[in-house]
Scaffold this motif. Structure first.
Motif, short mmCIF file in Angstrom:
data_model
loop_
_atom_site.label_atom_id
_atom_site.label_comp_id
_atom_site.label_asym_id
_atom_site.label_seq_id
_atom_site.Cartn_x
_atom_site.Cartn_y
_atom_site.Cartn_z
N ALA A 1 0.84 -1.20 0.00
CA ALA A 1 0.00 0.00 0.00
C ALA A 1 0.87 1.25 0.00
O ALA A 1 0.61 2.20 -0.75
N LYS A 2 1.91 1.24 0.81
CA LYS A 2 2.81 2.39 0.88
C LYS A 2 3.58 2.56 -0.44
O LYS A 2 3.70 3.67 -0.95
N ALA A 3 4.08 1.47 -0.99
CA ALA A 3 4.87 1.54 -2.21
C ALA A 3 4.06 2.06 -3.39
O ALA A 3 4.59 2.78 -4.24
N PHE A 4 2.80 1.69 -3.46
CA PHE A 4 1.97 2.06 -4.61
C PHE A 4 1.01 3.21 -4.31
O PHE A 4 0.13 3.51 -5.11
N ASP A 5 1.18 3.84 -3.15
CA ASP A 5 0.33 4.97 -2.76
C ASP A 5 -1.15 4.63 -2.86
O ASP A 5 -1.95 5.37 -3.42
N MET A 6 -1.50 3.47 -2.29
CA MET A 6 -2.89 3.02 -2.30
C MET A 6 -3.34 2.78 -0.87
O MET A 6 -2.53 2.46 -0.01
N PRO A 7 -4.63 2.90 -0.62
CA PRO A 7 -5.13 2.62 0.73
C PRO A 7 -4.92 1.15 1.09
O PRO A 7 -5.10 0.25 0.25
#
Length: 123
Positions: A32-38
């Motif tokens: 989630a952090k790596a791909f800027d997703m919730p």
């Protein structure tokens, strides 16, 4: 300079194997952090399946690039590596616009450097 170009391309290939492993087996929070997703989105079954599918493409791209380096002669290898690096740059541009700008830096920039090295210095 040929060896430098091959070394850089091999590092890019290894990076893609690692990215593929991260997308297939990675921790939901880190993905989630790596791909800027919730995180709640990334933890969904369908999102996990989509990430794993994307991961196998990245891993196979890296593995194939390494195999190409080992089996093809120089003349053919130059064309193949140019196409592989160009492919990665194009995919990174798409990912940068549709997922996160970090993809441009993490995947696109190394591939662009590899493309330039192979195109101009690998003979």
């Amino acid at each position: 300079m040929d060896l430098v170009a091959l070394f850089i391309v091999a590092l890019i290939a290894i990076e893609h194997v690692g990215i593929g492993a991260f997308e297939i087996f990675g921790n939901t929070q880190e993905q989630a952090k790596a791909f800027d997703m919730p995180e709640d989105f990334v933890s969904q079954k369908n999102a996990k399946t989509a990430l794993a599918n994307q991961g196998i493409y990245n891993a196979m791209l890296g593995i194939l690039t390494l195999v190409f380096i080992l089996i093809f002669p120089i003349g053919i290898l130059r064309v193949i590596l140019t196409l592989m690096m160009l492919f990665i740059v194009i995919v990174a541009i798409f990912g940068g616009f549709t997922v996160t700008k970090k993809i441009l830096l993490m995947q696109g920039l190394p591939a662009l450097i590899g493309l330039i090295l192979v195109f101009f210095f690998y003979r």
